[in-house]
Structures are given as C-alpha cells and as structure tokens.
Scaffold this motif. Structure first.
Motif, PDB file in Angstrom:
ATOM      1  N   ALA A 481     -43.686 -62.090  44.550  1.00  0.00           N
ATOM      2  CA  ALA A 481     -44.424 -62.728  43.457  1.00  0.00           C
ATOM      3  C   ALA A 481     -44.058 -62.089  42.123  1.00  0.00           C
ATOM      4  O   ALA A 481     -43.942 -62.777  41.102  1.00  0.00           O
ATOM      5  N   TRP A 482     -43.872 -60.758  42.131  1.00  0.00           N
ATOM      6  CA  TRP A 482     -43.458 -60.067  40.906  1.00  0.00           C
ATOM      7  C   TRP A 482     -42.040 -60.457  40.515  1.00  0.00           C
ATOM      8  O   TRP A 482     -41.773 -60.797  39.362  1.00  0.00           O
ATOM      9  N   LEU A 483     -41.105 -60.448  41.473  1.00  0.00           N
ATOM     10  CA  LEU A 483     -39.706 -60.741  41.163  1.00  0.00           C
ATOM     11  C   LEU A 483     -39.508 -62.204  40.783  1.00  0.00           C
ATOM     12  O   LEU A 483     -38.652 -62.529  39.949  1.00  0.00           O
ATOM     13  N   ASN A 484     -40.279 -63.094  41.364  1.00  0.00           N
ATOM     14  CA  ASN A 484     -40.129 -64.527  41.098  1.00  0.00           C
ATOM     15  C   ASN A 484     -40.393 -64.865  39.634  1.00  0.00           C
ATOM     16  O   ASN A 484     -39.860 -65.853  39.114  1.00  0.00           O
ATOM     17  N   ASN A 485     -41.181 -64.033  38.956  1.00  0.00           N
ATOM     18  CA  ASN A 485     -41.474 -64.297  37.547  1.00  0.00           C
ATOM     19  C   ASN A 485     -40.267 -64.083  36.644  1.00  0.00           C
ATOM     20  O   ASN A 485     -40.311 -64.448  35.461  1.00  0.00           O
ATOM     21  N   PHE A 486     -39.191 -63.498  37.166  1.00  0.00           N
ATOM     22  CA  PHE A 486     -37.973 -63.325  36.389  1.00  0.00           C
ATOM     23  C   PHE A 486     -37.017 -64.513  36.540  1.00  0.00           C
ATOM     24  O   PHE A 486     -35.933 -64.496  35.943  1.00  0.00           O
ATOM     25  N   HIS A 487     -37.405 -65.500  37.316  1.00  0.00           N
ATOM     26  CA  HIS A 487     -36.488 -66.607  37.595  1.00  0.00           C
ATOM     27  C   HIS A 487     -36.026 -67.301  36.319  1.00  0.00           C
ATOM     28  O   HIS A 487     -34.840 -67.616  36.152  1.00  0.00           O
ATOM     29  N   GLY A 488     -36.956 -67.557  35.403  1.00  0.00           N
ATOM     30  CA  GLY A 488     -36.583 -68.221  34.154  1.00  0.00           C
ATOM     31  C   GLY A 488     -35.649 -67.397  33.290  1.00  0.00           C
ATOM     32  O   GLY A 488     -34.914 -67.942  32.466  1.00  0.00           O
ATOM     33  N   ILE A 489     -35.646 -66.081  33.473  1.00  0.00           N
ATOM     34  CA  ILE A 489     -34.783 -65.203  32.685  1.00  0.00           C
ATOM     35  C   ILE A 489     -33.386 -65.122  33.266  1.00  0.00           C
ATOM     36  O   ILE A 489     -32.393 -65.118  32.530  1.00  0.00           O
ATOM     37  N   VAL A 490     -33.274 -65.092  34.600  1.00  0.00           N
ATOM     38  CA  VAL A 490     -31.982 -64.798  35.238  1.00  0.00           C
ATOM     39  C   VAL A 490     -31.234 -66.035  35.709  1.00  0.00           C
ATOM     40  O   VAL A 490     -30.070 -65.932  36.111  1.00  0.00           O
ATOM     41  N   LEU A 494     -24.576 -64.849  34.658  1.00  0.00           N
ATOM     42  CA  LEU A 494     -23.416 -64.711  35.523  1.00  0.00           C
ATOM     43  C   LEU A 494     -23.601 -63.507  36.440  1.00  0.00           C
ATOM     44  O   LEU A 494     -24.472 -62.657  36.188  1.00  0.00           O
ATOM     45  N   PRO A 495     -22.817 -63.408  37.518  1.00  0.00           N
ATOM     46  CA  PRO A 495     -23.094 -62.421  38.578  1.00  0.00           C
ATOM     47  C   PRO A 495     -23.254 -60.986  38.105  1.00  0.00           C
ATOM     48  O   PRO A 495     -24.157 -60.290  38.565  1.00  0.00           O
ATOM     49  N   VAL A 496     -22.378 -60.513  37.204  1.00  0.00           N
ATOM     50  CA  VAL A 496     -22.412 -59.092  36.837  1.00  0.00           C
ATOM     51  C   VAL A 496     -23.744 -58.726  36.197  1.00  0.00           C
ATOM     52  O   VAL A 496     -24.410 -57.773  36.619  1.00  0.00           O
ATOM     53  N   ARG A 497     -24.149 -59.489  35.187  1.00  0.00           N
ATOM     54  CA  ARG A 497     -25.414 -59.146  34.526  1.00  0.00           C
ATOM     55  C   ARG A 497     -26.611 -59.482  35.406  1.00  0.00           C
ATOM     56  O   ARG A 497     -27.654 -58.808  35.347  1.00  0.00           O
ATOM     57  N   TYR A 498     -26.512 -60.496  36.230  1.00  0.00           N
ATOM     58  CA  TYR A 498     -27.595 -60.848  37.155  1.00  0.00           C
ATOM     59  C   TYR A 498     -27.894 -59.672  38.087  1.00  0.00           C
ATOM     60  O   TYR A 498     -29.053 -59.257  38.233  1.00  0.00           O
ATOM     61  N   GLU A 499     -26.857 -59.136  38.723  1.00  0.00           N
ATOM     62  CA  GLU A 499     -27.042 -57.999  39.629  1.00  0.00           C
ATOM     63  C   GLU A 499     -27.556 -56.793  38.855  1.00  0.00           C
ATOM     64  O   GLU A 499     -28.462 -56.081  39.318  1.00  0.00           O
ATOM     65  N   PHE A 500     -26.970 -56.538  37.697  1.00  0.00           N
ATOM     66  CA  PHE A 500     -27.359 -55.378  36.897  1.00  0.00           C
ATOM     67  C   PHE A 500     -28.824 -55.467  36.478  1.00  0.00           C
ATOM     68  O   PHE A 500     -29.583 -54.497  36.619  1.00  0.00           O
ATOM     69  N   PHE A 501     -29.227 -56.618  35.979  1.00  0.00           N
ATOM     70  CA  PHE A 501     -30.590 -56.781  35.470  1.00  0.00           C
ATOM     71  C   PHE A 501     -31.613 -56.619  36.592  1.00  0.00           C
ATOM     72  O   PHE A 501     -32.602 -55.876  36.445  1.00  0.00           O
ATOM     73  N   LEU A 502     -31.398 -57.290  37.728  1.00  0.00           N
ATOM     74  CA  LEU A 502     -32.363 -57.202  38.821  1.00  0.00           C
ATOM     75  C   LEU A 502     -32.465 -55.781  39.363  1.00  0.00           C
ATOM     76  O   LEU A 502     -33.570 -55.290  39.647  1.00  0.00           O
ATOM     77  N   ASP A 503     -31.336 -55.111  39.519  1.00  0.00           N
ATOM     78  CA  ASP A 503     -31.380 -53.729  40.009  1.00  0.00           C
ATOM     79  C   ASP A 503     -32.119 -52.819  39.025  1.00  0.00           C
ATOM     80  O   ASP A 503     -32.840 -51.909  39.444  1.00  0.00           O
ATOM     81  N   GLU A 504     -31.952 -53.064  37.732  1.00  0.00           N
ATOM     82  CA  GLU A 504     -32.603 -52.218  36.745  1.00  0.00           C
ATOM     83  C   GLU A 504     -34.115 -52.430  36.714  1.00  0.00           C
ATOM     84  O   GLU A 504     -34.879 -51.462  36.624  1.00  0.00           O
ATOM     85  N   VAL A 505     -34.561 -53.680  36.772  1.00  0.00           N
ATOM     86  CA  VAL A 505     -36.016 -53.911  36.732  1.00  0.00           C
ATOM     87  C   VAL A 505     -36.667 -53.415  38.019  1.00  0.00           C
ATOM     88  O   VAL A 505     -37.802 -52.916  37.999  1.00  0.00           O
TER      89      VAL A 505
END
Length: 534
Positions: A481-490, A494-505
């Motif tokens: 439920a917490w991670l799903n709220n980032f759907h509109g952001i991610v 593209l793959p590199v920043r997608y992986e980077f952003f999710l791992d960082e949050v």
C-alpha cells in the motif's frame, strides 16, 4: 543615495554569502607539479559568479561562488567537486569525500543539506512528486522577501531540479557510506543525463549486495519457543506483488531496456515495428499504420484509436443509458453518427498497438515491516518467477526463513513438488497462506490448501492464550500500500532511474522503521551475512 550609485552597488555586491573550494592547493595525485616536487601546487585564477542558495530556515537568496585553478594540471576546484582530466583525455567531476553541507545541483542552484534531507523525507513519507515538492517549498519555505540585496532573484524551482537533486544527493550519500568518491562526466546534455551512468553503477551494486537491511532481525520477525526443555527460534518473511510498473518492451518477458519511454520495442526487437501488430500476423505494416493490408486488422487499429475520442465514449454511455430506460423516451442529443465500439468476445483478434508495462514489483518483507528485497516481474507473477525470485533473495538454506507467508502458497507448494533442487531449497520452510487471504480468497473445499498452507496447521503461529497470531502476516500488504502510492511518479521512468528511485525510497523507509523499532525496544540488528550465506 543617488539611484545610479545604488544600482552599481547592487550589481557588484548582490550576494548574501560567499562560497569557496574547501582547499587552496591541488590534491590531484597525477598533477605534474606534485610528481616533480612531491608538493601540492597552489591554486590561482579565481572565477566568481552569482547563484542562488535554497535553505530550510532562511528561504532562498543570492550567493556568490568562486572556483580556483591549478596551473600545472588545469584542474579547477569548486565547492563540491574538482573538474579534472582523465586518462582518456575527457573531463570529469570528482566529488570530494563525505557529505557536503551545501550541495550544488546545477550551475546556479545550491541547496542546504538539511533542505535536501527534508525533500527526501517528504518524498518517502508523503509520496510527493518532484513538482509537488517544488510547490511545497515556494508556498512554505522560500520566503523570498529577505536577503534581497541586489537585482538577482533566485529562480523558481522546477520538477526536474528536484528530481536531479534527489538523485545527486542519494548518490553522494551512497558514496559517503561506502567511503568512495562520486565521479561524473563534465560534458552532458542535462544533469539527468550526467547522473545516468552513476545511477546504473549504483543499481549494479544494489543487485549484487541487496538492500542494507537484507539480514535484518528483531523481536517482531524472530520468535523463540521451548520444546522439551530446549529453546528454538522461528524466523519469518512475507512476499507479495504490487501492481506498479514502467514502460517495457512489448515482447512478453523481454527484460531489455527501451531507448525512450515512447517506443514499443527494445533495440534487439525493434524490427517488429515493421510487422503487423495483430498477434500471429507476420505481414509487413502499411505506411502510416501499425497493421498490414488486411481489412480486419485495419479495422481493429481504427477501433483502437477511435476508443479515445470523446464523442465515441459519450455515445457508448448514452446507449447504455437508453438500454436501462423503461419508457425509451430518452431525447436524441444529436451526437454525430459514426463507428461504434464493438463488444469484445473470446474469438476477437488480439493486438498490441500501445506500450507494454512491467507486470508488478515483488517484495519480500519481514513481519516488522522492513523490506529486505524487491524485484521487477515483466510478464506475470507466475509461480516459476516467484520461486526463482525467492531463491535469488535467499540463496542458501540458512538464509531461508522458517515461515514464508504468500497469498498463493498453496499453488507454489504444488509447483515445487517433485522439482528436485528447488524443492530441496524450500524443504525446511513452511509455506503458509497469510491469514487475510486464507479467510477471504481461498475456497473451503480446497483440501490441499487447507492441509498444507492453513496457518492453524502450525501451532507456533497462533497463541491461544492471548488469541493473537505470532507474526504479522499482513506486513507485505501494508508495504505494498505504501509502495503503490509511488505509481504515478514512476510509471513513465526508464529502467535505470526507476530501479534507482525505488531502491532509494525503500532504503530510506527502512531506516525510518529501524529507528522506530529501536524506540519501541524491539532490538533491531543485522545478522552477520557470512553466517547466512554459508
């Protein structure tokens, strides 16, 4: 004071603060002066310009920054980094070790470290987008009426500034924790392009080492029991998928990255753009279309693009309203006549004209809420994908949890049966359906599930005296439920920043939770990885 003199003074002295490099001598070990004399060369040739500093308590105001140059090796030193030449004759920015108190994200944009922390926490805890963070700062913290000492006004923050700041701050934080130095190319089309290679390197580091809390343990995810006078321990983990994703290749289960988020196919599959988009049709496309010369296929394409037209949607809604009207006297609204969307049947042709997105993110969570692993599933949350993902997260039997909750464990249990090495890998782990899904989504007639995956079949998982479950089996649902709220952001990343952003949050959230567990006296700690990987 005469207005002309006042204008001259404000043009020459518009800065509230002055910033300089942290050193006055060249620290480049390959500097010719240092090689010849074993002494660091002094720095000369100052260059000064006006920029803006964004702070937490004092708003945004103009500052001046000065850089210095080594005349021997031509390295120029700035407040955060040194611009020097590499062995391949290309220039790059070598950041100083440690975290800076003031971070330069763009040539004219400087940020206080405390403000970077606030922006990062605001993103992680409130799921704020970059544009929302910029607006939040201007509405609450900017306070642009103070320190207005000259004609220079700090520019309004834009979403791309906040995104690049998040990435740069996270990279510097990572290198500071690892005791390494961040190196970025000096020449780049944009700051996001400049950061891309460094984010990819950090993604490879994360893939090889996992989340820093992978070996997490606390009182909430490990429980001790007595059996015949001897004490033993049970560890637990929960896994589940959350339906967020990013654009990916339209070929099922293809993991190759897209060149841009507007393309349908990756480079190895780019030739499929020349073939008809209807499944099983290998005919070439007609110019200006995504289908071949077949009239049926062309009609399918026209219907696909017509579905987004407002008149067609409104006509469908009017038709449904008329079908529910008993009198049939609904007035004619004069909508234009034209093709109407046909209802789909099982025998309809299937095609993919738009982009495909990854299917879901699979999480592994401890019952205390700590996320220890994340993986991207491209085609489906299949049993084989889940089994291989879990074996990758827990590469040895010692690292496997004693209890694993998953909403589809009954089917996973059947899938593993008779599959040799992978079944052996899971042999000491109880595969249990979490309490919520077992009560609400599993049939009472499913004898196999009730026999093998019922939480009540394991006495250690329920305490009849307190009438409470031993572990929080809904931890993954809460993390989802917490991670799903980032759907509109991610969803457009593209793959590199997608992986980077999710791992960082996830990393930042885990740190917040560890602090909370420590305050609640849950005794969080990290098990020695070497013991788990034996």
């Amino acid at each position: 004071m005469h207005p002309a003199i006042k204008n001259i003074l404000t043009d020459f002295f518009p800065a509230a603060e002055e910033f300089y490099p942290p050193n006055r001598t060249c620290t480049n070990l390959h500097c010719p002066h240092f090689i010849d004399t074993s002494q660091q060369a002094p720095l000369y040739d100052p260059q000064r310009y006006i920029a803006a500093l964004y702070t937490l308590n004092n708003g945004a105001y103009p500052i001046s920054t000065t850089s210095l140059k080594c005349r021997s090796c031509n390295t120029r030193y700035y407040i955060n980094y040194a611009r020097q030449q590499g062995p391949n004759q290309t220039w790059y920015r070598l950041y100083y070790q440690g975290m800076p108190t003031v971070l330069q994200s763009e040539k004219h944009l400087f940020f206080e470290e405390k403000l970077c922390q606030v922006f990062r926490s605001y993103t992680v805890l409130s799921h704020a987008s970059a544009s929302a963070t910029a607006q939040f700062y201007h509405n609450t913290l900017a306070n642009n009426h103070i320190f207005n000492t000259g004609s220079y006004s700090p520019p309004l923050l834009r979403s791309e500034y906040i995104s690049d700041l998040f990435d740069l701050y996270s990279l510097l934080l990572h290198h500071s924790e690892q005791g390494t130095q961040l190196a970025l190319p000096d020449s780049a089309g944009s700051q996001s392009e400049r950061l891309m290679a460094a984010m990819l390197t950090r993604n490879h580091f994360m893939a090889a080492n996992g989340q820093e809390q992978w070996a997490h343990s606390c009182q909430g995810c490990r429980k001790f029991f007595d059996r015949e006078g001897e004490q033993y321990m049970l560890s637990c983990a929960v896994t589940d998928g959350v339906a967020i994703g990013r654009p990916c290749c339209a070929v099922h289960n293809c993991t190759n990255p897209l060149s841009t988020n507007r393309t349908r196919y990756c480079l190895p599959h780019s030739t499929m753009e020349t073939l008809c988009s209807v499944e099983s049709c290998q005919a070439p496309v007609e110019p200006g279309h995504k289908t071949c010369s077949s009239s049926q296929h062309r009609q399918l394409e026209e219907n696909y693009y017509a579905a987004g037209q407002s008149a067609l949607l409104l006509r469908d809604r009017l038709d449904r309203a008329r079908s529910y009207s008993r009198e049939g006297d609904t007035p004619d609204l004069g909508l234009p006549s034209g093709p109407r969307r046909a209802r789909k049947t099982d025998n309809d042709l299937k095609a993919r004209f738009g982009r495909r997105s990854t299917h879901n993110e699979q999480l592994v969570v401890r019952p205390c809420g700590i996320i220890i692993a994340r993986g991207t599933f491209y085609g489906a949350e299949s049993l084989s994908s889940v089994a291989e993902f879990l074996r990758g997260v827990f590469p040895t039997q010692k690292s496997m949890p004693d209890v694993l909750f998953y909403d589809n464990n009954c089917r996973l249990h059947q899938y593993l049966a008779g599959r040799g090495p992978i079944q052996q890998h899971f042999s000491k782990t109880a595969l249990v359906v979490d309490v919520f899904h077992f009560k609400n989504h599993h049939s009472t007639k499913d004898v196999y599930c009730t026999t093998h995956c019922n939480p009540m079949a394991f006495p250690q998982l329920y305490d009849p005296e307190t009438e409470r479950w031993t572990f929080n089996s809904s931890a993954c649902e809460q993390a989802n439920a917490w991670l799903n709220n980032f759907h509109g952001i991610v969803r457009e990343m593209l793959p590199v920043r997608y992986e980077f952003f999710l791992d960082e949050v996830i990393k930042a959230r885990n740190r917040f939770l560890v602090d909370e567990l420590r305050r609640n006296r849950q005794g969080p700690y990290l098990i020695d990885r070497r013991l788990l990987l034996q």
